[in-house]
Design a protein around this motif. Sequence first.
Motif, PDB file in Angstrom:
ATOM      1  N   MET A 118      -7.785 -94.812 -23.192  1.00 48.83           N
ATOM      2  CA  MET A 118      -8.768 -94.683 -22.127  1.00 48.83           C
ATOM      3  C   MET A 118     -10.140 -94.880 -22.724  1.00 48.83           C
ATOM      4  O   MET A 118     -10.468 -94.413 -23.787  1.00 48.83           O
ATOM      5  CB  MET A 118      -8.673 -93.301 -21.486  1.00 48.83           C
ATOM      6  CG  MET A 118      -9.592 -93.124 -20.290  1.00 48.83           C
ATOM      7  SD  MET A 118      -9.309 -91.526 -19.520  1.00 48.83           S
ATOM      8  CE  MET A 118     -10.454 -91.640 -18.156  1.00 48.83           C
ATOM      9  N   TYR A 161     -12.157 -94.803 -32.709  1.00 40.36           N
ATOM     10  CA  TYR A 161     -12.915 -95.456 -31.623  1.00 40.36           C
ATOM     11  C   TYR A 161     -13.984 -96.360 -32.210  1.00 40.36           C
ATOM     12  O   TYR A 161     -14.605 -96.033 -33.220  1.00 40.36           O
ATOM     13  CB  TYR A 161     -13.553 -94.417 -30.700  1.00 40.36           C
ATOM     14  CG  TYR A 161     -12.576 -93.787 -29.727  1.00 40.36           C
ATOM     15  CD1 TYR A 161     -11.615 -92.882 -30.150  1.00 40.36           C
ATOM     16  CD2 TYR A 161     -12.617 -94.118 -28.375  1.00 40.36           C
ATOM     17  CE1 TYR A 161     -10.718 -92.316 -29.253  1.00 40.36           C
ATOM     18  CE2 TYR A 161     -11.731 -93.552 -27.468  1.00 40.36           C
ATOM     19  CZ  TYR A 161     -10.780 -92.654 -27.919  1.00 40.36           C
ATOM     20  OH  TYR A 161      -9.901 -92.100 -27.032  1.00 40.36           O
ATOM     21  N   ASP A 213      -5.490 -94.725 -30.137  1.00 41.68           N
ATOM     22  CA  ASP A 213      -6.885 -94.288 -30.161  1.00 41.68           C
ATOM     23  C   ASP A 213      -7.079 -93.246 -31.252  1.00 41.68           C
ATOM     24  O   ASP A 213      -7.733 -92.217 -31.061  1.00 41.68           O
ATOM     25  CB  ASP A 213      -7.357 -93.772 -28.792  1.00 41.68           C
ATOM     26  CG  ASP A 213      -7.402 -94.878 -27.739  1.00 41.68           C
ATOM     27  OD1 ASP A 213      -7.147 -96.033 -28.080  1.00 41.68           O
ATOM     28  OD2 ASP A 213      -7.698 -94.567 -26.573  1.00 41.68           O
ATOM     29  N   CYS A 239      -5.912 -90.179 -28.974  1.00 46.01           N
ATOM     30  CA  CYS A 239      -7.324 -90.147 -28.598  1.00 46.01           C
ATOM     31  C   CYS A 239      -8.143 -89.140 -29.409  1.00 46.01           C
ATOM     32  O   CYS A 239      -8.723 -88.196 -28.878  1.00 46.01           O
ATOM     33  CB  CYS A 239      -7.453 -89.893 -27.098  1.00 46.01           C
ATOM     34  SG  CYS A 239      -6.674 -91.231 -26.148  1.00 46.01           S
ATOM     35  N   HIS A 262      -8.464 -98.808 -28.747  1.00 45.61           N
ATOM     36  CA  HIS A 262      -9.726 -98.579 -29.462  1.00 45.61           C
ATOM     37  C   HIS A 262      -9.670 -98.846 -30.959  1.00 45.61           C
ATOM     38  O   HIS A 262     -10.729 -98.959 -31.589  1.00 45.61           O
ATOM     39  CB  HIS A 262     -10.231 -97.163 -29.179  1.00 45.61           C
ATOM     40  CG  HIS A 262     -10.717 -97.013 -27.774  1.00 45.61           C
ATOM     41  ND1 HIS A 262     -11.909 -97.529 -27.342  1.00 45.61           N
ATOM     42  CD2 HIS A 262     -10.142 -96.447 -26.691  1.00 45.61           C
ATOM     43  CE1 HIS A 262     -12.065 -97.278 -26.052  1.00 45.61           C
ATOM     44  NE2 HIS A 262     -11.004 -96.628 -25.633  1.00 45.61           N
TER      45      HIS A 262
HETATM   46 FE   LIG Z   1      -8.508 -92.700 -25.601  1.00 48.44          FE
END
Ligand SMILES: [Fe+2]
Length: 560
Positions: free
Chosen positions: A1, A188, A185, A157, A242
Amino acid sequence: MGRPTKVAIPPTGTSRRGFFKRSGSAAVVLAAAPLMPLGTLAQSAAASLFKHGVASGDPLSDRVILWTRLSPAAGRGAMTVRYVVALDPGLTQVVLRGATKTHPNRDFTVKVDPIGLQAGTTYYYQFAADSETSPVGRTRTLPVGVATRLRFAVVSCSNHAFGFFNAYRRIAERADLDAVIHLGDYFYEYAPGQYGSVRTPEPPVETVTLSDYRTRHAQYKRDADSQEMHRQHPLIAIWDDHEVTNDGWRDGAQNHQPDTEGNWVDRVNVALQAYYEWMPVRIPDANEPRENQRAFRFGNLLELVMLEQRLSGRSQQLPATVPTPFGNGFVQAGAFADPSRTLLGPAQETWLADKLRGTPARWKFLGQGVMFAQIKLQGAPLAAGGGVFANPDQWDGYQPARDRLYAVFKGQGALPPVNNCVVLTGDIHSSWAADLTQDPNNPNTAAGGYNALTGEGSRAVEFVGTSVTSPGLPDETGSTAALLRSINPHFKYIQLTQRGYMLMDVSPEKVVGEWWFVDTVASLSNVQTFAAAFEASNGSNRLTPSAQTTPKANPPALAP
Ligand SMILES: [Fe+2]
């Protein structure tokens, strides 16, 4: 995301425009000589050569990747690195010694893949170069034959700029894990201030060049909590977007501008070069670095399949242009219905189907990046069009490809159904549990529908883990989660606001998924909370509420 342009949402009411909106047009939800005697960790951590810790990953039954990185004085050329693998934390029961070389061309990263290890065994290892030793790491090989219980932490993430990796530290403290699964992720690409401001990214630009990617990876690997997670457990990781840049697909990305950032192929190549240098992963085929899908067999209990969903085969995301009270969505028509569009690419689709059908393991985990379950903004049975979907970057944006995977779950012609498939997902910085059914808003199970009360019609299950640090959505009252569940009855659990990790407990009888949350990522903290658990019992292909599991008795000692 990715980086949302706006994630604020009123807790109630109808004005939810922006909730599913993020940047771009798409609407989304969301050997050798013996080593020196073991030094103390403090000494090792302070040593100038081993600033980036140690890590292990991609365990098989007879080998595991061991990783470190040297930080020599400027101007050094090739350097020899020695390593030792032992059965005890004090490194006295040595089973293997070796040596390798590293050099500036690989950014002084070190990766060895020693073979001949014993299955289902915990090992301790250490590197040495010049007169310094690394911290002692701990890792574990995969079992063969009968396996009775496995435990994993599942993360995704982990955005350095958004705060502290408290979840990693809590995972490091758990001595009974077989591995940590990272669903992407890990890293990033953004410049300072673009997405997160708790910590400042290095270098102070969006990562585009090889030097940029290496410098960013180095920053992540200097984080103390990340180092501790890596030091205690083997990692099994895939990338999401990412690790290269936001919303990637085979031939481009939302956050890639060829006019100013050069050609896409070059960017992917340097990003993946840095990734393979800095991550404890085995490269399946050096000639095809994008094809990162791998499988891990844990005896007769589990086949863990890790999927590549960005760079090898993904068709470009389509725009969401259908307005709803909650933001733009899309319907399964037009280009969305094009069966040639793919998330995995044809070769990986075939490989996955063969793995699922062919494995003798009871449970099949699909470790992957984007949500498999439907997230609809307006629900409707398939016969009425299926409703309006939220996120074209998820499997919802590739429904014909998802249907091909459902055909594998359900059985096709002479091919029998594949039961006990468990999808593990990251990407969306929130926590979800789902029954997987093709027609969740059709209560007629005789016609391929789904009974939300009994789970009848579910063909597999999905556990979606929240982010380590990246922000979720403001939903303090839980009203947004409730609204989403009312539209999407296949979800058994939705929690949108918390950071943390999942714990997966696997036995022959059932798979239990637990969500664990940390209290903050704005500062270092040791507070974590058990939030919820759901389970799938053997053969059920559906979720029911469960309870917190108990740790394994007498786990191997953590590395000192
Ligand atoms: Fe993410």
